[in-house]
Design an enzyme around this catalytic site. Structure first.
Site, PDB file in Angstrom:
ATOM      1  N   GLU A 138      -9.640 -20.116-126.657  1.00  0.00           N
ATOM      2  CA  GLU A 138      -8.196 -20.138-126.476  1.00  0.00           C
ATOM      3  C   GLU A 138      -7.839 -20.105-124.984  1.00  0.00           C
ATOM      4  OE1 GLU A 138      -6.071 -17.968-129.621  1.00  0.00           O
ATOM      5  OE2 GLU A 138      -4.751 -17.282-128.041  1.00  0.00           O
ATOM      6  N   LYS A 176       2.755  -9.210-130.858  1.00  0.00           N
ATOM      7  CA  LYS A 176       3.363  -9.253-129.522  1.00  0.00           C
ATOM      8  C   LYS A 176       4.796  -9.778-129.622  1.00  0.00           C
ATOM      9  CE  LYS A 176       2.663 -11.379-125.003  1.00  0.00           C
ATOM     10  NZ  LYS A 176       1.748 -12.087-124.110  1.00  0.00           N
ATOM     11  N   GLU A 213       2.845 -15.218-140.502  1.00  0.00           N
ATOM     12  CA  GLU A 213       1.810 -14.601-141.335  1.00  0.00           C
ATOM     13  C   GLU A 213       1.945 -13.074-141.301  1.00  0.00           C
ATOM     14  OE1 GLU A 213       1.447 -16.846-139.003  1.00  0.00           O
ATOM     15  OE2 GLU A 213      -0.284 -18.144-139.282  1.00  0.00           O
ATOM     16  N   LYS A 272       2.131 -22.491-134.671  1.00  0.00           N
ATOM     17  CA  LYS A 272       3.122 -21.566-135.232  1.00  0.00           C
ATOM     18  C   LYS A 272       4.373 -22.325-135.693  1.00  0.00           C
ATOM     19  CE  LYS A 272       1.637 -17.426-132.835  1.00  0.00           C
ATOM     20  NZ  LYS A 272       1.958 -16.251-132.057  1.00  0.00           N
ATOM     21  N   GLY A 291      -2.260 -11.987-125.667  1.00  0.00           N
ATOM     22  CA  GLY A 291      -2.689 -11.496-126.983  1.00  0.00           C
ATOM     23  C   GLY A 291      -4.186 -11.218-127.049  1.00  0.00           C
ATOM     24  N   ARG A 292      -4.982 -12.184-126.594  1.00  0.00           N
ATOM     25  CA  ARG A 292      -6.447 -12.028-126.722  1.00  0.00           C
ATOM     26  C   ARG A 292      -7.018 -11.036-125.724  1.00  0.00           C
ATOM     27  NH1 ARG A 292      -4.551 -16.655-125.186  1.00  0.00           N
ATOM     28  NH2 ARG A 292      -5.080 -17.685-123.231  1.00  0.00           N
ATOM     29  N   HIS A 330     -32.657 -16.902-139.682  1.00  0.00           N
ATOM     30  CA  HIS A 330     -32.981 -17.429-141.013  1.00  0.00           C
ATOM     31  C   HIS A 330     -31.989 -18.510-141.420  1.00  0.00           C
ATOM     32  CE1 HIS A 330     -36.014 -14.313-141.811  1.00  0.00           C
ATOM     33  NE2 HIS A 330     -35.283 -13.658-140.925  1.00  0.00           N
TER      34      HIS A 330
HETATM   35  C1  G6Q Z   1      -3.642 -14.726-128.236  1.00  0.00           C
HETATM   36  C2  G6Q Z   1      -2.845 -15.706-128.941  1.00  0.00           C
HETATM   37  C3  G6Q Z   1      -2.721 -15.502-130.428  1.00  0.00           C
HETATM   38  C4  G6Q Z   1      -1.774 -14.373-130.834  1.00  0.00           C
HETATM   39  C5  G6Q Z   1      -1.479 -14.492-132.311  1.00  0.00           C
HETATM   40  C6  G6Q Z   1      -0.564 -13.405-132.808  1.00  0.00           C
HETATM   41  O1  G6Q Z   1      -3.840 -14.751-127.066  1.00  0.00           O
HETATM   42  O2  G6Q Z   1      -1.644 -15.899-128.342  1.00  0.00           O
HETATM   43  O3  G6Q Z   1      -3.966 -15.284-131.027  1.00  0.00           O
HETATM   44  O4  G6Q Z   1      -2.326 -13.137-130.532  1.00  0.00           O
HETATM   45  O5  G6Q Z   1      -0.929 -15.750-132.555  1.00  0.00           O
HETATM   46  O6  G6Q Z   1       0.632 -13.412-132.100  1.00  0.00           O
HETATM   47  P1  G6Q Z   1       1.593 -12.170-132.188  1.00  0.00           P
HETATM   48  O7  G6Q Z   1       0.885 -10.993-131.645  1.00  0.00           O
HETATM   49  O8  G6Q Z   1       2.797 -12.546-131.378  1.00  0.00           O
HETATM   50  O9  G6Q Z   1       1.925 -11.986-133.643  1.00  0.00           O
END
Ligand code: G6Q
Length: 552
Positions: free
Chosen positions: A353, A206, A212, A512, A267-268, A384
């Protein structure tokens, strides 16, 4: 604004709880066998049996009243209207617009967002069609065989979970790979298996600033260029999904190969947006749209159904009942379906989150519990392993059992074993096993009176452990879309009742930034700054180990 603990329904629930905490579900079923019919709701291809909960009609009436007093109907309207309900980031939360298949206008800052949603969807469809049909060719004119998604968190978990869940609908030529971990072993393992001529990398972020993801994307690009030896070939093998066009261009991906989404998509909650591109590549446009249809159908139900017959609202209220009154600190998600094996991890992010917060919308600390710890695994494996604690441990952890009713595609006899286990577990959690039952059983086994009395306390199960049973008419794109939307809305309703903002994530943002200074110290670009004694010692140990390793 009233705080939650001052609401009349909250107080009434506390007084109700002083009686309810002693009820046993075995007796509730005994005196009220019709509850299985009443506490049952069917919607958008899903059936929810919520009768195995420690509730009566009065509990439900009070919980519904709580939802009303906490402003749930108003907040539902505010979300669907496009109000900026994500107050700390001044944004709307409009994942519902991404699957608004009725196409009714949704206005943010004076602009109907639907035309741009539809435009991106159409671009995704054209691109997915080109790749799937073999029309889109790599730099040696071969069709794509492997898709490598690079992203993390919300830019990974959703697409990964859906691609796994709907594998039977996947394109037979396209293998899907997901890289999220910056530990290079994940990327190395995938790069070992794919070929540069036939691999498409989808870089999803996003912000397009996530360390990463960008590190993995840069490494993948170097690997690719080393083989292709041609910068121009990048355009055929790298596409990006982001809200940040400039950063995508700076990375070296042509904005023509970028699929856009917007800051009002969290994002989620983003798998419905262009972040769902890997899903569309794997499953095709038709199935992707069916997934949106399923979610839209659940959205319509959520928006219009009365609270007492509203599936997400009911699930949310049951959660509130256990978390805030019984003190349940965790909640288990357990699919009886191998294809849904990443579903618990997906819901874990979605819930923890969104609602893992302790500051109310007015900036004051809350004086009640919020999100539980979400955990789980496929149920049959869980039986199990961790189910022991669920049966006889000291914690109460409500359980969501999830399965598909449809046995098509399963090998003969397997589906019945699976569902027999799931139903049996739900029954055992509810009923338990009393001392008399155990005594009879042990007598039948011929144990002496002494042996029997010694063993008996260990074999007694208190039961009274709540669960919901969620059955999909079939694990297909429509039902999966509805299932995901169900949990999204459940979480939103709980956030509303707890008076927190479910759509920001300051804890993730902190993570981050935290590593930045230490990263510079570990890579030797700066000296070691003052940390606490433990952290400084760990950094020194890392340097010492690597000096020793390189001297060898
Ligand atoms: C989701 C969070 C988080 C995010 C990641 C990746 O709601 O904000 O999980 O999606 O940190 O972020 P980017 O998409 O910006 O790389």
């Amino acid at each position: 604004m009233n705080t939650l603990s001052q609401l009349p329904a909250w107080r009434a629930l506390w007084s109700h709880f002083t009686r309810a905490r002693d009820w046993h579900m075995r007796s509730l079923f005994g005196t009220d066998p019709d509850r299985a019919q009443r506490y049952w709701i069917e919607q958008s291809g899903l059936t929810l049996d919520y009768s195995k909960n420690r509730i009566t009609d009065q509990t439900l009436t009070l919980l519904i009243e709580l939802a009303r007093e906490a402003g749930v109907p108003e907040q539902i309207n505010a979300m669907f209207r496009g109000d900026k309900i994500n107050t700390t980031e001044h944004r709307a939360a409009l994942h519902i617009a991404l699957r608004n298949r009725s196409n009714t206008p949704i206005v943010v800052d004076g602009e109907d967002v639907m035309p741009k949603v539809n435009d991106v969807l159409a671009r995704m469809s054209r691109f997915a069609h080109a790749v799937r049909s073999g029309e889109w060719l790599g730099y040696t004119n071969q069709p794509i065989t492997d898709i490598v998604n690079i992203g993390i968190g919300g830019s990974d978990l959703g697409p990964l979970m859906v691609c796994q869940a709907l594998k039977p609908f996947a394109h037979p030529r396209l293998s899907m790979h997901f890289i999220s971990n910056v530990d290079s072993s994940q990327l190395k393992e995938v790069l070992r298996r794919v070929h540069s001529e036939t691999t498409l990398f989808v870089v999803e972020s996003k912000t397009f600033t996530t360390h990463e993801t960008l590190t993995n994307a840069h490494t993948a690009r170097e690997w690719f260029l080393h083989r292709a030896q041609d910068e121009a070939a990048v355009a055929r093998h790298f596409v990006a999904v982001s809200t940040n066009q400039q950063a995508v261009a700076d990375f070296g991906i042509d904005p023509a190969n970028m699929f856009e989404f917007w800051d009002w998509v969290g994002g989620r909650f983003s798998l419905w947006s262009a972040i769902g591109l890997p899903i569309m590549l794997s499953l095709g446009e038709k199935n992707f749209l069916a997934m949106l249809d399923g979610a839209h159908s659940m959205d319509n139900h959520f928006r219009t159904a009365p609270l007492e017959a509203n599936m997400p609202v009911l699930l949310a209220l049951l959660g509130i009942w256990y978390i805030n009154f019984f003190g349940a600190g965790s909640h288990v998600i357990t699919p009886y379906d191998q294809y849904l094996h990443r579903f618990p991890a997906f819901i874990q992010q979605l819930d923890m989150e969104s609602n893992g917060k302790q500051t109310a919308r007015d900036g004051q600390p809350v004086d009640y519990e919020t999100a539980p710890i979400i955990w789980g695994d496929t149920g049959i494996n869980g039986q199990h392993a961790f189910f022991q604690l669920l049966h006889q441990g000291t914690h109460i952890s409500p359980i969501d059992f999830i399965a598909s009713l449809d046995r098509r595609g399963s090998l003969p006899g397997h589906h019945e074993i699976l569902l027999a286990n799931m139903f049996a577990q739900g029954e055992a959690f509810m009923r338990g096993k009393g001392a008399e039952e155990v005594r009879d059983e042990l007598e039948d086994q011929g144990l002496s009176a002494e042996e029997l009395e010694a063993l008996l306390p260990f074999k007694v199960f208190g039961g009274n452990r709540p669960s919901n049973t969620l059955l999909l008419s079939r694990l297909d794109p429509f039902c999966l879309g509805a299932l995901i939307a169900l949990y999204e809305h459940k979480i939103f309703v709980q956030g509303t009742i707890w008076n927190i903002n479910s759509f920001d994530q300051w804890g993730v943002e902190l993570g981050k930034r935290l590593a930045k200074t230490i990263f510079d110290e570990l890579s030797g670009t700066t000296g070691i700054f003052i940390h606490d004694a433990s952290t400084s010692r760990l950094i020194q140990l890392y340097h010492a180990s690597n000096r020793t390793a390189s001297a060898r």
